[in-house]
Scaffold this motif. Structure first.
Motif, mmCIF file in Angstrom:
data_model
loop_
_atom_site.group_PDB
_atom_site.id
_atom_site.type_symbol
_atom_site.label_atom_id
_atom_site.label_comp_id
_atom_site.label_asym_id
_atom_site.label_seq_id
_atom_site.Cartn_x
_atom_site.Cartn_y
_atom_site.Cartn_z
ATOM 1 N N VAL A 191 13.711 4.567 0.149
ATOM 2 C CA VAL A 191 14.400 5.275 1.232
ATOM 3 C C VAL A 191 14.282 6.785 1.011
ATOM 4 O O VAL A 191 13.940 7.539 1.936
ATOM 5 C CB VAL A 191 15.892 4.863 1.322
ATOM 6 N N GLY A 192 14.522 7.216 -0.227
ATOM 7 C CA GLY A 192 14.474 8.643 -0.545
ATOM 8 C C GLY A 192 13.129 9.264 -0.223
ATOM 9 O O GLY A 192 13.039 10.403 0.221
ATOM 10 N N ALA A 193 12.071 8.490 -0.453
ATOM 11 C CA ALA A 193 10.720 8.998 -0.200
ATOM 12 C C ALA A 193 10.331 8.870 1.273
ATOM 13 O O ALA A 193 9.277 9.357 1.673
ATOM 14 C CB ALA A 193 9.722 8.238 -1.065
ATOM 15 N N TYR A 226 10.717 13.313 -4.307
ATOM 16 C CA TYR A 226 9.861 12.162 -4.045
ATOM 17 C C TYR A 226 8.631 12.607 -3.282
ATOM 18 O O TYR A 226 8.673 13.579 -2.541
ATOM 19 C CB TYR A 226 10.601 11.166 -3.155
ATOM 20 N N SER A 227 7.552 11.863 -3.432
ATOM 21 C CA SER A 227 6.488 12.000 -2.450
ATOM 22 C C SER A 227 5.999 10.602 -2.110
ATOM 23 O O SER A 227 6.226 9.646 -2.852
ATOM 24 C CB SER A 227 5.356 12.890 -2.952
ATOM 25 N N LEU A 228 5.380 10.516 -0.964
ATOM 26 C CA LEU A 228 5.009 9.209 -0.417
ATOM 27 C C LEU A 228 3.578 9.294 0.083
ATOM 28 O O LEU A 228 3.206 10.251 0.756
ATOM 29 C CB LEU A 228 5.940 8.913 0.764
ATOM 30 N N TYR A 229 2.757 8.331 -0.273
ATOM 31 C CA TYR A 229 1.468 8.234 0.398
ATOM 32 C C TYR A 229 1.010 6.797 0.493
ATOM 33 O O TYR A 229 1.631 5.894 -0.081
ATOM 34 C CB TYR A 229 0.413 9.152 -0.230
ATOM 35 N N THR A 230 -0.043 6.589 1.257
ATOM 36 C CA THR A 230 -0.567 5.244 1.488
ATOM 37 C C THR A 230 -1.832 5.070 0.662
ATOM 38 O O THR A 230 -2.736 5.901 0.732
ATOM 39 C CB THR A 230 -0.901 5.075 2.985
ATOM 40 N N ASP A 241 0.817 -1.214 0.000
ATOM 41 C CA ASP A 241 0.000 0.000 0.000
ATOM 42 C C ASP A 241 0.854 1.269 0.000
ATOM 43 O O ASP A 241 0.357 2.365 0.230
ATOM 44 C CB ASP A 241 -1.017 -0.012 1.157
ATOM 45 N N VAL A 242 2.150 1.104 -0.251
ATOM 46 C CA VAL A 242 3.066 2.247 -0.268
ATOM 47 C C VAL A 242 3.201 2.786 -1.690
ATOM 48 O O VAL A 242 3.501 2.038 -2.623
ATOM 49 C CB VAL A 242 4.443 1.816 0.283
ATOM 50 N N VAL A 243 2.959 4.066 -1.858
ATOM 51 C CA VAL A 243 3.009 4.695 -3.174
ATOM 52 C C VAL A 243 4.106 5.760 -3.166
ATOM 53 O O VAL A 243 4.097 6.652 -2.326
ATOM 54 C CB VAL A 243 1.661 5.360 -3.519
ATOM 55 N N VAL A 244 5.046 5.626 -4.088
ATOM 56 C CA VAL A 244 6.183 6.538 -4.142
ATOM 57 C C VAL A 244 6.190 7.207 -5.512
ATOM 58 O O VAL A 244 6.089 6.518 -6.526
ATOM 59 C CB VAL A 244 7.487 5.734 -3.940
ATOM 60 N N SER A 245 6.303 8.508 -5.541
ATOM 61 C CA SER A 245 6.431 9.169 -6.845
ATOM 62 C C SER A 245 7.900 9.448 -7.115
ATOM 63 O O SER A 245 8.717 9.480 -6.197
ATOM 64 C CB SER A 245 5.634 10.466 -6.853
#
Ligand SMILES: *[C@@H]1O[C@H](CO)[C@@H](O)[C@H](O)[C@H]1NC(C)=O
Ligand SMILES: *[C@@H]1O[C@H](CO)[C@@H](O)[C@H](O)[C@H]1NC(C)=O
Ligand SMILES: *[C@@H]1O[C@H](CO)[C@@H](O)[C@H](O)[C@H]1NC(C)=O
Ligand SMILES: *[C@@H]1O[C@H](CO)[C@@H](O)[C@H](O)[C@H]1NC(C)=O
Ligand SMILES: *[C@@H]1O[C@H](CO)[C@@H](O)[C@H](O)[C@H]1NC(C)=O
Ligand SMILES: *[C@@H]1O[C@H](CO)[C@@H](O)[C@H](O)[C@H]1NC(C)=O
Ligand SMILES: *[C@@H]1O[C@H](CO)[C@@H](O)[C@H](O)[C@H]1NC(C)=O
Ligand SMILES: *[C@@H]1O[C@H](CO)[C@@H](O)[C@H](O)[C@H]1NC(C)=O
Length: 515
Positions: free
Chosen positions: A204-206, A461-465, A151-155
């Motif tokens: 890691v970056g996100a 980067y951006s990160l969301y669930t 469920d981890v979303v990384v741009s």
């Protein structure tokens, strides 16, 4: 120097527990009966995905992970490969998928259909897989887009989009994407092109995970395995989780930048209690590489001859086969692995883990002496090999924590078909694994060598669930080889036991690789 993971020309299939217990090769047999459990939300600081092997006719031979790429997400089913570092996808307009007889089985990526796609560099990657570097390969553009695992979303994650492909990735003319899990120093960037953050480095970056750590649990072939980014699942192994320091070797001079270690000893124990030495202490001076993309254990010729003699397999021109029913259920191997330090890790591996049924094009099993034939997944390495591959037969038996930041791999005996889970996020720093697992401190070690760092790139980067997780399931996995992709595969001719020319070795060229 090149780097190998093996890819089979043959389509061969296992139908049952390869890693433990008795062999059962009845093809339609249902696996064990407990209910499938869909994983809950990812534990904070980790991301977990199912690892599948009953896909594209690769049961027991290759392992895959599902993830989506783009906005909206496009599903990819890609080979999980610790032997390379680039994530490369098959584009929806790939010319090689349209060639006669070709199949692209793991989903494709349509950049035009993604609102978040960005081209970085055209033809930046030239990934060559194969012992000689000419067996198969992708030439790929480098791009970024949104990637979702679990469920981890990384741009802003980098990956390659293959414009050209050569050779056979999954048997004749069949291709799938690949997720490379190695150090960015192993990337197949063309000369003059910069290294870029690998998928693990993007996580890691996100901020999705604290450090470059993932745990690999392939499990028995009749159950789903798991890849856990950023954490350790303490319910998926038994006994000690022992940390080994990886040894230094690589492109950029002397530092730790690949998963090289040592194989100290291999003993074979027969049902009658007699122990035989397969690999004597100090017999193999070269490094070994735990490679999830490799279907075989590759060995020096004299070790191969010893195994052939002791198991009683029949050696054909390019393969070793025996009647499946004659594979001793009571014979097992003990592998002793070490790194640069005094720790050693032991893995018990049943003989049956090294065999898969020899399936023919039509899905039936080749015969030997009137009985179902099994193919031995131990292969002699090319002469002059600088290292040997610990492929899936060995990786299946263990729980492997790859810790790139610390230049270490921790190994325990897998708890096969585990029904419980206790996921612990690993914090950054040299004590991360130790703190997460409650192991006796003497099973840890300190890496004293320089370790390859993270590649940098100008991305934000951006990160969301996500509300819907991708590719998360556990429990039994079908082993019915008559279903799905198998009918698309070609492999052993249906006429009989005419085996093709052995396994192709998949390798990634990384320039002048210094060992
Ligand atoms: C890719 O997506 C675009 C935009 O949705 C569509 O027009 C095109 O047909 C797709 N191409 C392929 C090969 O699916
Ligand atoms: C685990 O490690 C400890 C400490 O080194 C040792 O005493 C114990 O015997 C090991 N257990 C197993 C199952 O190997
Ligand atoms: C092992 O570590 C020692 C020092 O701790 C170092 O000198 C040596 O080069 C390392 N060897 C390898 C193969 O990494
Ligand atoms: C096979 O093993 C037997 C008994 O261990 C030994 O006598 C024989 O020399 C071996 N043959 C080969 C070809 O290694
Ligand atoms: C191993 O076990 C399987 C399944 O129980 C059986 O069919 C096979 O004959 C056994 N193999 C040997 C060598 O005993
Ligand atoms: C690990 O535990 C030690 C001792 O309890 C502590 O000092 C250290 O900060 C912890 N490190 C991490 C990365 O959690
Ligand atoms: C690793 O280094 C720390 C200090 O930096 C030390 O306390 C610890 O005992 C060392 N661990 C091992 C296994 O040598
Ligand atoms: C993975 O994707 C494939 C389609 O490529 C699908 O058949 C399979 O069920 C998926 N498995 C999981 C565990 O998500």
């Amino acid at each position: 120097m090149k780097y190998s993971t093996s890819l089979p020309l043959l389509s061969v299939f296992a139908s049952s527990a390869l890693a433990t217990g008795p062999l059962e090769f009845s093809l339609r047999s249902e696996p064990h009966s407990e209910l499938s459990r869909v994983a809950e939300r990812d534990v904070d600081g980790t991301s977990e995905s199912a690892v599948l092997t009953n896909f594209a006719g690769q049961l027991g031979m290759k392992y895959f992970v599902n993830f989506t790429v783009g906005t909206p997400g496009q599903l990819q089913t890609a080979i999980l490969d610790t032997g390379s570092a680039d994530t490369i996808l098959v584009p929806s307009d790939a010319p090689f998928c349209k060639e006669k007889g070709a199949k692209c089985l793991g989903g494709t990526y349509n950049a035009s259909a993604s609102s978040t796609f960005e081209m970085i560099t055209s033809s930046a990657l030239d990934a060559n897989y194969g012992e000689t570097g000419t067996d198969s390969g992708f030439v790929a553009d480098l791009a970024t887009d949104v990637i979702q695992v679990g469920d981890v979303v990384v741009s802003g994650a980098h990956f390659g989009i293959a414009g050209q492909a050569e050779g056979n990735f999954l048997g004749d003319s069949s291709y799938a994407g690949i997720m490379g899990l190695g150090y960015s120093a192993m990337e197949a960037v063309k000369k003059g092109q910069p290294y870029y953050p690998t998928f693990v480095e993007s996580l890691v970056g996100a901020g999705a995970i604290a450090s470059r750590v993932f745990s690999l649990y392939l499990n028995e072939v009749n159950s789903y395995g798991s890849i856990l980014f950023g954490g350790v699942d303490t319910e998926k192994y038994t006994g000690n989780l022992t940390t080994l320091n990886l040894v230094q070797a690589g492109v950029n001079g002397k530092m730790v930048q690949a998963f090289f270690m040592y194989l100290d000893e291999v003993m074979m124990k027969r049902g009658d209690g007699v122990e035989e030495t397969i690999v004597a202490p100090n017999e193999i001076q070269e490094f070994v590489y735990p490679d999830s993309g490799a279907s075989d254990w590759t060995v020096p010729t004299d070790v191969y001859n010893k195994v052939v003699n002791m198991t009683g397999v029949t050696v054909t021109k390019t393969n070793a086969v025996m009647a499946c029913s004659k594979i001793s259920n009571e014979t097992s191997f003990t592998f002793t692995l070490s790194g640069n330090g005094t720790n050693t890790a032991k893995l018990d591996i049943p003989l049956s883990s090294f065999f898969v049924p020899a399936a023919k094009t039509d899905g039936s099993i080749a015969k030997i002496g009137g009985e179902d034939a099994c193919l031995m997944m131990i292969k002699p390495a090319a002469s002059g090999s600088k290292f040997y591959l610990l492929g899936d037969p060995i990786i299946r038996a263990g729980y492997w924590v790859y810790d790139l930041d610390n230049g270490q791999v921790s190994i325990a005996q897998a708890r096969l078909s585990a029904t419980n889970s206790n996921i612990v996020a690993v914090e950054a720093g040299p004590h991360g694994i130790l703190n997460a697992t409650n192991q006796p401190a003497e099973l840890s070690t300190n890496q004293t060598q320089r370790v390859a760092g993270t590649a940098t790139a100008s991305v934000s980067y951006s990160l969301y669930t996500a509300t819907n997780a991708v590719g998360q399931t556990s429990g039994p996995q079908s082993t019915d080889i008559s279903s799905g992709a198998i009918s698309l595969m070609s492999g052993i001719p249906a006429e009989g036991i005419v085996f093709l020319t052995g396994a192709l070795l998949l390798s990634v060229v990384f320039g002048a690789f210094i060992l």
